[in-house]
Scaffold this active site. Structure first.
Site, PDB file in Angstrom:
ATOM      1  N   LYS A   8       0.854  -1.181   0.000  1.00 59.16           N
ATOM      2  CA  LYS A   8       0.000   0.000   0.000  1.00 59.16           C
ATOM      3  C   LYS A   8       0.895   1.238   0.000  1.00 59.16           C
ATOM      4  O   LYS A   8       2.076   1.184   0.359  1.00 59.16           O
ATOM      5  CB  LYS A   8      -0.940   0.027   1.206  1.00 59.16           C
ATOM      6  CG  LYS A   8      -0.247  -0.010   2.580  1.00 59.16           C
ATOM      7  CD  LYS A   8       0.315   1.319   3.060  1.00 59.16           C
ATOM      8  CE  LYS A   8       0.998   1.193   4.420  1.00 59.16           C
ATOM      9  NZ  LYS A   8       1.825   2.367   4.762  1.00 59.16           N
ATOM     10  N   ASP A 134      -2.050  -1.029  10.785  1.00 62.97           N
ATOM     11  CA  ASP A 134      -2.560  -0.991   9.408  1.00 62.97           C
ATOM     12  C   ASP A 134      -3.019  -2.364   8.921  1.00 62.97           C
ATOM     13  O   ASP A 134      -3.488  -2.503   7.790  1.00 62.97           O
ATOM     14  CB  ASP A 134      -1.521  -0.402   8.445  1.00 62.97           C
ATOM     15  CG  ASP A 134      -0.180  -1.128   8.486  1.00 62.97           C
ATOM     16  OD1 ASP A 134      -0.014  -2.016   9.341  1.00 62.97           O
ATOM     17  OD2 ASP A 134       0.698  -0.798   7.669  1.00 62.97           O
TER      18      ASP A 134
END
Length: 271
Positions: A8, A134
């Protein structure tokens, strides 16, 4: 079973508040990138999980490795065979790309599916949050506006679809703990959820990463790579996460100068 955890990038990252539990509240946009690890597992013959690594190896062994931690945490909820796991790292570690968190979340999802454990998605997110702030993002793995520690997620949509991404890694490691200690939390005037609705070319002075100043001061190459991306015609460039990777968003596939190519770890169209 073989699965492919992806990376990401952070479209902006603001440290908004230090929490009483020692963590920080943040505001960011997580956006998946088509840069992958390969994770393979089969039932093992031992009474514990085992892991081997190739590629950008993390050096974290045993219970220090997030993949092993994920397997152990899931086994606290459901019983399933011990695993023999191989992880090929195509995502550099300590690069602000979430590779370790993605590996852990992907293992949770794949084991749950492969052994028909029936653990609901919300419970997988709860388990994953114990592994990293995350990690819950990678359970859904769709562009998301994130607050809290990074676990409070709102769909952001594929607002960068059709643009091109160039992702550079200078090969230096940034300590997340040190990066957080260098920042002074501050609530932003304008929310990222509003700023990202503007044209990408208008983000340069408003969509920021609070870790970037510290990282560039410690490793000037990060700032140099960011400038190089703008020199190549990037609509927007920024360091991802706590660093050290830097990305550039382009309206079309750019020409990358020869001296920059050694830093490229991904280039291609965005989702």
């Amino acid at each position: 079973m073989i699965v492919f955890p992806d990376a990401k990038i952070n479209i902006g990252l603001r440290i908004t508040e230090r929490r009483s539990d020692g963590y920080h509240n943040i505001e960011t946009v997580f956006y998946p990138v088509k840069l992958y690890d390969a994770l393979e597992f089969v039932p093992g013959n031992k009474s514990e999980d085992s892991l081997t690594e190739t590629g950008f190896v993390t050096g974290a062994a045993g219970t220090d490795n997030l993949v092993i931690k994920a397997a152990m945490k899931l086994r606290e909820v459901r019983n399933y065979p011990f695993l023999k796991i191989h992880l090929h790292k195509g995502i550099p570690s300590g690069a602000g790309l979430g590779g370790g968190s993605s590996d852990a979340a992907c293992l949770l999802k794949a084991v749950n599916r492969n052994f028909s454990l029936g653990v609901p998605e919300n419970q997988l997110k709860t388990i994953s949050l114990q592994l990293g702030s995350d990690c819950p993002f990678f359970i859904e793995n769709t562009p998301s506006f994130a607050t809290g520690r990074g676990e409070i997620l709102q769909p952001a949509g594929n607002f960068l679809s059709g643009n091109y991404l160039v992702l550079l890694n200078p090969g230096v490691h940034i300590s997340t703990r040190e990066a957080y200690s260098s920042c002074k939390p501050e609530k932003p005037t304008d929310s990222l959820s509003d700023l990202i609705k503007k044209p990408v070319a208008e983000w340069k002075d408003s969509v920021v990463n609070d870790f970037e100043e510290f990282a560039v001061a410690k490793h000037p190459v990060i700032g140099q790579l960011k400038k190089a991306l703008y020199d190549c015609g990037a609509l927007f460039a920024l360091m991802s996460g706590s660093g050290s990777s830097v990305f550039g968003i382009f309206g079309s596939m750019p020409e990358i100068p020869e001296q920059l190519k050694k830093y490229v770890i991904f280039e291609g169209e965005m989702r």
